[in-house]
Design a protein around this motif. Structure first.
Motif, PDB file in Angstrom:
ATOM      1  N   SER A  16       0.809  -1.223   0.000  1.00 44.58           N
ATOM      2  CA  SER A  16       0.000   0.000   0.000  1.00 44.58           C
ATOM      3  C   SER A  16       0.845   1.277   0.000  1.00 44.58           C
ATOM      4  CB  SER A  16      -0.928   0.010   1.224  1.00 44.58           C
ATOM      5  OG  SER A  16      -0.182   0.210   2.414  1.00 44.58           O
ATOM      6  N   LEU A  17       2.143   1.150   0.095  1.00 48.68           N
ATOM      7  CA  LEU A  17       3.012   2.327   0.128  1.00 48.68           C
ATOM      8  C   LEU A  17       3.145   2.948  -1.256  1.00 48.68           C
ATOM      9  CD1 LEU A  17       5.957   0.883   2.246  1.00 48.68           C
ATOM     10  CD2 LEU A  17       4.206   2.478   3.020  1.00 48.68           C
ATOM     11  N   PRO A  18       3.013   4.258  -1.358  1.00 50.14           N
ATOM     12  CA  PRO A  18       3.250   4.902  -2.658  1.00 50.14           C
ATOM     13  C   PRO A  18       4.756   5.053  -2.893  1.00 50.14           C
ATOM     14  CG  PRO A  18       2.692   6.539  -1.019  1.00 50.14           C
ATOM     15  CD  PRO A  18       2.561   5.192  -0.344  1.00 50.14           C
ATOM     16  N   ALA A  19       5.166   5.005  -4.140  1.00 48.25           N
ATOM     17  CA  ALA A  19       6.568   5.275  -4.463  1.00 48.25           C
ATOM     18  C   ALA A  19       6.830   6.747  -4.138  1.00 48.25           C
ATOM     19  CB  ALA A  19       6.840   4.988  -5.922  1.00 48.25           C
ATOM     20  N   LYS A  20       7.940   7.027  -3.475  1.00 50.22           N
ATOM     21  CA  LYS A  20       8.203   8.410  -3.072  1.00 50.22           C
ATOM     22  C   LYS A  20       9.567   8.928  -3.538  1.00 50.22           C
ATOM     23  CE  LYS A  20      10.135   7.418   1.495  1.00 50.22           C
ATOM     24  NZ  LYS A  20      10.176   7.874   2.863  1.00 50.22           N
ATOM     25  N   GLY A  21      10.275   8.136  -4.335  1.00 50.66           N
ATOM     26  CA  GLY A  21      11.572   8.580  -4.833  1.00 50.66           C
ATOM     27  C   GLY A  21      12.730   8.206  -3.939  1.00 50.66           C
ATOM     28  N   SER A  22      12.433   7.504  -2.823  1.00 50.91           N
ATOM     29  CA  SER A  22      13.490   7.006  -1.949  1.00 50.91           C
ATOM     30  C   SER A  22      12.991   5.759  -1.227  1.00 50.91           C
ATOM     31  CB  SER A  22      13.917   8.071  -0.931  1.00 50.91           C
ATOM     32  OG  SER A  22      12.847   8.421  -0.085  1.00 50.91           O
ATOM     33  N   CYS A  23      13.923   4.974  -0.727  1.00 48.93           N
ATOM     34  CA  CYS A  23      13.592   3.741  -0.020  1.00 48.93           C
ATOM     35  C   CYS A  23      12.807   4.063   1.251  1.00 48.93           C
ATOM     36  CB  CYS A  23      14.877   2.995   0.335  1.00 48.93           C
ATOM     37  SG  CYS A  23      14.628   1.472   1.276  1.00 48.93           S
ATOM     38  N   TRP A  24      11.710   3.351   1.465  1.00 49.39           N
ATOM     39  CA  TRP A  24      10.896   3.579   2.660  1.00 49.39           C
ATOM     40  C   TRP A  24      11.618   3.157   3.936  1.00 49.39           C
ATOM     41  CZ3 TRP A  24       6.333   5.902   3.829  1.00 49.39           C
ATOM     42  CH2 TRP A  24       5.583   6.378   2.760  1.00 49.39           C
ATOM     43  N   TYR A  25      12.693   2.358   3.822  1.00 53.89           N
ATOM     44  CA  TYR A  25      13.391   1.899   5.020  1.00 53.89           C
ATOM     45  C   TYR A  25      14.671   2.695   5.286  1.00 53.89           C
ATOM     46  CZ  TYR A  25      15.045  -1.150   8.697  1.00 53.89           C
ATOM     47  OH  TYR A  25      15.464  -1.630   9.910  1.00 53.89           O
ATOM     48  N   CYS A  26      15.529   2.827   4.269  1.00 55.80           N
ATOM     49  CA  CYS A  26      16.824   3.478   4.521  1.00 55.80           C
ATOM     50  C   CYS A  26      16.953   4.859   3.879  1.00 55.80           C
ATOM     51  CB  CYS A  26      17.961   2.578   4.032  1.00 55.80           C
ATOM     52  SG  CYS A  26      18.140   2.499   2.230  1.00 55.80           S
ATOM     53  N   GLU A  27      15.912   5.303   3.132  1.00 59.50           N
ATOM     54  CA  GLU A  27      15.878   6.618   2.492  1.00 59.50           C
ATOM     55  C   GLU A  27      16.865   6.788   1.339  1.00 59.50           C
ATOM     56  OE1 GLU A  27      13.479   8.782   3.057  1.00 59.50           O
ATOM     57  OE2 GLU A  27      12.688   7.518   4.634  1.00 59.50           O
ATOM     58  N   LYS A  28      17.455   5.690   0.820  1.00 58.11           N
ATOM     59  CA  LYS A  28      18.339   5.778  -0.338  1.00 58.11           C
ATOM     60  C   LYS A  28      17.527   6.278  -1.531  1.00 58.11           C
ATOM     61  CE  LYS A  28      21.120   2.865  -3.374  1.00 58.11           C
ATOM     62  NZ  LYS A  28      21.612   1.496  -3.610  1.00 58.11           N
ATOM     63  N   PRO A  29      18.060   7.212  -2.321  1.00 57.85           N
ATOM     64  CA  PRO A  29      17.323   7.724  -3.482  1.00 57.85           C
ATOM     65  C   PRO A  29      16.994   6.611  -4.488  1.00 57.85           C
ATOM     66  CG  PRO A  29      19.224   9.102  -3.017  1.00 57.85           C
ATOM     67  CD  PRO A  29      19.344   7.878  -2.153  1.00 57.85           C
ATOM     68  N   LEU A  30      15.762   6.627  -4.999  1.00 61.00           N
ATOM     69  CA  LEU A  30      15.298   5.633  -5.967  1.00 61.00           C
ATOM     70  C   LEU A  30      14.561   6.326  -7.105  1.00 61.00           C
ATOM     71  CD1 LEU A  30      13.726   2.967  -3.560  1.00 61.00           C
ATOM     72  CD2 LEU A  30      15.929   2.839  -4.715  1.00 61.00           C
ATOM     73  N   ASP A  31      14.138   5.522  -8.095  1.00 63.59           N
ATOM     74  CA  ASP A  31      13.316   6.062  -9.164  1.00 63.59           C
ATOM     75  C   ASP A  31      11.893   6.282  -8.642  1.00 63.59           C
ATOM     76  OD1 ASP A  31      12.055   3.545  -9.096  1.00 63.59           O
ATOM     77  OD2 ASP A  31      13.282   2.784 -10.735  1.00 63.59           O
ATOM     78  N   SER A  32      11.003   6.702  -9.508  1.00 67.55           N
ATOM     79  CA  SER A  32       9.643   7.014  -9.062  1.00 67.55           C
ATOM     80  C   SER A  32       8.715   5.801  -9.091  1.00 67.55           C
ATOM     81  CB  SER A  32       9.062   8.124  -9.932  1.00 67.55           C
ATOM     82  OG  SER A  32       9.001   7.685 -11.278  1.00 67.55           O
ATOM     83  N   VAL A  33       9.262   4.591  -9.230  1.00 71.15           N
ATOM     84  CA  VAL A  33       8.461   3.380  -9.284  1.00 71.15           C
ATOM     85  C   VAL A  33       8.718   2.478  -8.078  1.00 71.15           C
ATOM     86  CG1 VAL A  33       7.973   1.297 -10.616  1.00 71.15           C
ATOM     87  CG2 VAL A  33       8.425   3.448 -11.799  1.00 71.15           C
ATOM     88  N   ARG A  34       9.979   2.323  -7.720  1.00 71.56           N
ATOM     89  CA  ARG A  34      10.347   1.388  -6.640  1.00 71.56           C
ATOM     90  C   ARG A  34      10.073   1.987  -5.266  1.00 71.56           C
ATOM     91  NH1 ARG A  34      16.305  -0.208  -8.101  1.00 71.56           N
ATOM     92  NH2 ARG A  34      16.192  -0.689  -5.913  1.00 71.56           N
TER      93      ARG A  34
END
Length: 53
Positions: A16-34
């Motif tokens: 249910s988590l929306p993609a936010k541009g960073s990892c929900w656990y460690c906050e590492k930057p990610l794309d807008s999908v993961r």
């Protein structure tokens, strides 16, 4: 086969988590999908959510 999960805790489920541009656990930057940078962070998020219900 669909799996039904009852959500009674305050933490949202991983799906249910929306993609936010960073990892929900460690906050590492990610794309807008993961939502997580890898399986270890996703598993840690699930484990923490289980203990904080």
């Amino acid at each position: 086969m669909a799996v039904s999960v009852a959500s009674t805790g305050s933490m949202p489920t991983r799906a249910s988590l929306p993609a936010k541009g960073s990892c929900w656990y460690c906050e590492k930057p990610l794309d807008s999908v993961r939502r997580f940078c890898g399986k270890p962070c996703a598993d840690s998020f699930d484990e923490e959510a289980e203990f904080t219900r």
